[in-house]
Scaffold this active site. Sequence first.
Site, mmCIF file in Angstrom:
data_model
loop_
_atom_site.group_PDB
_atom_site.id
_atom_site.type_symbol
_atom_site.label_atom_id
_atom_site.label_comp_id
_atom_site.label_asym_id
_atom_site.label_seq_id
_atom_site.Cartn_x
_atom_site.Cartn_y
_atom_site.Cartn_z
ATOM 1 N N GLU A 1 0.796 -1.167 -0.083
ATOM 2 C CA GLU A 1 0.007 0.282 0.042
ATOM 3 C C GLU A 1 0.687 1.372 -0.045
ATOM 4 O O GLU A 1 0.448 2.336 -0.204
ATOM 5 C CB GLU A 1 -0.880 0.072 1.191
ATOM 6 C CG GLU A 1 -0.445 -0.182 2.503
ATOM 7 C CD GLU A 1 -1.354 -0.719 3.649
ATOM 8 O OE1 GLU A 1 -2.501 -0.261 3.441
ATOM 9 O OE2 GLU A 1 -1.066 -0.695 4.704
ATOM 10 N N ASP B 1 -4.783 2.974 0.547
ATOM 11 C CA ASP B 1 -3.623 3.857 0.592
ATOM 12 C C ASP B 1 -2.669 3.754 -0.603
ATOM 13 O O ASP B 1 -2.239 5.156 -0.673
ATOM 14 C CB ASP B 1 -2.860 2.988 1.967
ATOM 15 C CG ASP B 1 -3.487 3.532 3.378
ATOM 16 O OD1 ASP B 1 -3.746 4.630 3.581
ATOM 17 O OD2 ASP B 1 -3.682 2.617 4.042
#
Length: 578
Positions: free
Chosen positions: A432, A456
Amino acid sequence: MAETHILNGIPAAPGLASGPIFKVQKQSLTIPHYTITDPAAEKQRLKKARASAIEELKGLRDAVKAQAKEKEAEIFDAHMMFLEDDSLVSLAESDIEAGKNAEAAWMDAIETIAQQLEAIPDATLSARAVDLRDVGQRVLGHLMGVQAHGIKPDRPAIIVSRDLTPSDTVSLERAVTLGFVTAEGGPTSHTAILAKAFGLPAVVGLGEELLAIPEDAFLLVDGNTGAVIVNPDEKTKAAFAQKQAASSKVFQAALSAAFEPAVTRDGKSVEVVANIGNEADAHMANQNGAEGVGLFRTEFLYLDRKAMPSEEESIETYRKIFAHFEGQPIVVRTLDIGGDKEIPYLDFPKELNPFLGWRGVRMLHGREDLLRTQVRALLQAGVGVDLRIMVPMIALQEEVDEMKSLIAHEKENLRREQKPVAEKVQFGIMVEVPSAAILSDRLARSIDFFSIGTNDLTQYTLAVDRTNAQVAHLASTFNPAVLFLIQRTIDSAHAADKWCGLCGEFAGESLAVPILLGMGLDEFSMSPARIPLVKQLIRQLDSAECRLLADQVLAVSTAEEVKALIKAFLSERQVNLD
Ligand code: PEP
Ligand code: MG
């Protein structure tokens, strides 16, 4: 005929609702101010009002619990905790000693602390200010002898309000509530969590304009996109009604096949699993045909408490959740605190840029003890379970190495202590942070699996704070820059003979499914409500055709071009979207 217009807010709970409105005019009590001469009696009055409020909250909690909504019931435990909070009570009491009456002293104390919470640049914490003011009003009602009433529309309606508190949401007369829309509020508020649990479509953050709509307005609410149409014309109404009927038909059809595997027309099977945070999600995952858990967000177990759970308590909690998924894989993510997820009692330092700060695996340096306790509990609860431990926010190879050695060390310790220990536990990381995606060919040697966290990954790749509504339109996971990193991560996993999943919201988005299939994703993990629909969609696709589509989308420059290509692809094949 009243004028039609569209308001755009933040989707808080999925589904479609249409109907007349019921405007909640919160009866706000005028707080009396006067000087008192007997502080002891005044303090006693406040104490009595707090005690009555606690009794009332217990009743609400039990009523919610009786509907098998344990997690939601805990919200009222949190409210009770506010009422017993020493700093709040002593703030009010010191004002009483200075001569203020209980109502004024209490409401000033509530406001002081609510404003402190709101000043914290953190969506979850500042949302607690709503809960605190809710509690404040409840006690004020008792002090003034005014009874609190639930929100009871006199006919089926969509509730329109500046904001709703958790108590409002729970006290909504369900039989006549079609959904709700609020001017304020965020998607991570407790109110939004409750709306989802009760299956009410909801849109929040619609702004002041919402409050200006007339009492006789008619609304179409799309809890999936956040769009609210005020006073639609007959044609729009009819089209919406058709969409509602179609989507309920599609969902019912998908649900009836939810336990069938997700296999493409050309025979490629993928896993469709659930993102969960508590037992209520686990229930829903079971009902909707989840093939296991692709992301268990453990941090939700740590909210609304006064202290960290012990190792023993954690083992119990994990066992309870694991019991829902017998024989199925369960990916448990180690604590991902920080960013927008705060745990007040841990008292982490405030940071200027929390998303770029001390978050997730970075806790290894400073609060390694929290991770050790969690890993020990997981290893013990995981005996006989297909347990996979996943680490969030990995940016560096060193973090992978440290986490692996922490797990190995705790396995060794448990063996030495002659405690039960799960031996075959897969180890994976969330991809992420862009550096992890870029280094994925190297990181792949050290792991059993990757799970891509597109929520993210998108914010970090495009430099867009995921909680900032002003720049939200810039952040699309369909942006080819993000897609490039997704493809790279999947390829790296496969080159090392490892599997790759995706557990950001993207995995449950209908338009994303064909390209993720084409890119070779092995596991799709999503909110339980999306599982039947995504499985159904996968069964209508051909993986070889999706591969060609993936190549096309990876070659264009904008998110809009990507979406246009996917839409054309689906419509050529007459694949209906939900
Ligand atoms: C993600 O970042 O995509 C993810 C799944 O984790 P969270 O939303 O909990 O940060
Ligand atoms: Mg994340």
